[in-house]
Design a protein around this motif. Structure first.
Motif, PDB file in Angstrom:
ATOM      1  N   LEU A   1      27.654 -23.361  30.419  1.00 55.80           N
ATOM      2  CA  LEU A   1      28.161 -22.119  31.443  1.00 55.80           C
ATOM      3  C   LEU A   1      27.508 -21.075  30.814  1.00 55.80           C
ATOM      4  O   LEU A   1      26.707 -20.152  31.165  1.00 55.80           O
ATOM      5  CB  LEU A   1      29.454 -22.001  31.892  1.00 55.80           C
ATOM      6  N   PHE A   2      27.877 -20.988  29.431  1.00 61.08           N
ATOM      7  CA  PHE A   2      27.671 -19.771  28.600  1.00 61.08           C
ATOM      8  C   PHE A   2      25.913 -19.581  28.600  1.00 61.08           C
ATOM      9  O   PHE A   2      25.545 -18.292  28.424  1.00 61.08           O
ATOM     10  CB  PHE A   2      28.233 -20.097  26.987  1.00 61.08           C
ATOM     11  N   ASN A   3      25.519 -20.723  28.172  1.00 63.62           N
ATOM     12  CA  ASN A   3      23.834 -20.663  28.106  1.00 63.62           C
ATOM     13  C   ASN A   3      23.243 -20.444  29.236  1.00 63.62           C
ATOM     14  O   ASN A   3      22.106 -19.620  29.442  1.00 63.62           O
ATOM     15  CB  ASN A   3      23.348 -21.918  27.526  1.00 63.62           C
ATOM     16  N   GLN A   4      23.829 -20.422  30.562  1.00 66.54           N
ATOM     17  CA  GLN A   4      23.304 -20.158  31.701  1.00 66.54           C
ATOM     18  C   GLN A   4      23.313 -18.507  31.858  1.00 66.54           C
ATOM     19  O   GLN A   4      22.451 -17.890  32.503  1.00 66.54           O
ATOM     20  CB  GLN A   4      23.900 -20.511  32.816  1.00 66.54           C
ATOM     21  N   LEU A   5      24.670 -17.815  31.365  1.00 66.53           N
ATOM     22  CA  LEU A   5      24.755 -16.545  31.657  1.00 66.53           C
ATOM     23  C   LEU A   5      24.160 -15.419  30.734  1.00 66.53           C
ATOM     24  O   LEU A   5      23.819 -14.404  30.803  1.00 66.53           O
ATOM     25  CB  LEU A   5      26.321 -16.175  31.495  1.00 66.53           C
ATOM     26  N   ILE A   6      24.063 -16.066  29.263  1.00 68.86           N
ATOM     27  CA  ILE A   6      23.856 -15.421  28.239  1.00 68.86           C
ATOM     28  C   ILE A   6      22.241 -15.481  27.755  1.00 68.86           C
ATOM     29  O   ILE A   6      21.841 -16.739  27.423  1.00 68.86           O
ATOM     30  CB  ILE A   6      24.876 -15.719  26.996  1.00 68.86           C
ATOM     31  N   ASP A   7      21.496 -14.408  27.234  1.00 69.66           N
ATOM     32  CA  ASP A   7      20.376 -14.353  26.460  1.00 69.66           C
ATOM     33  C   ASP A   7      20.692 -14.497  25.001  1.00 69.66           C
ATOM     34  O   ASP A   7      21.652 -13.600  24.606  1.00 69.66           O
ATOM     35  CB  ASP A   7      19.331 -13.128  27.068  1.00 69.66           C
TER      36      ASP A   7
END
Length: 142
Positions: free
Chosen positions: A45-51
């Motif tokens: 989930l974090f990798n989907q949101l954050i660059d």
């Protein structure tokens, strides 16, 4: 002491949550406080949101821009501002996925500098439930 975690949000999520930053904050807070059994889900989930951030480049650029300012110092990986005239003490640590900013006051000189370096930054203080897009915060305070 306030501790802000600053994330570079992916463009599609900035558009989605620009008008409702509380929803983005809630998602990041849930990831932050997620239990160990849900780490893999939280990571995805974090990798989907954050660059990701270019830690080396951002560290170097920040140092080059600020090293001649008297209140600024850098010790190892921590950028610090000790400005007695503005009653400011700010410490910034840059990682590949987030920046951690510690403050003893309600503002930081790092906000404007970071905004000139990166777009779509979102700051969260999970302890005191404070959050904002850096661009919006800087526009309000100027």
């Amino acid at each position: 002491m306030k501790v802000y975690y600053i994330f570079k949000i992916k463009k599609e999520f900035v558009k989605l949550y620009k008008d409702t930053p509380s929803v983005l904050y809630t998602i990041l807070k849930n990831i932050y406080y997620m239990d160990k059994d849900s780490v893999e889900y939280g990571y995805h989930l974090f990798n989907q949101l954050i660059d990701t951030l270019d830690k080396y480049k951002l560290d170097k650029d920040l140092y080059i821009d600020m090293h001649q300012d008297i209140p600024y110092t850098k010790i190892k990986d921590i950028h610090e501002i000790h400005n007695l005239y503005k009653n400011e003490i700010s410490k910034l640590l840059i990682n590949n996925f987030y920046m951690k900013l510690e403050l003893k006051q309600d503002f930081s000189s790092f906000y404007k500098v970071l905004l000139n370096k990166e777009n779509d930054l979102f700051a969260c203080d999970f302890k005191y439930t404070d959050f904002f897009f850096l661009e919006d915060y800087v526009k309000k305070s100027c």
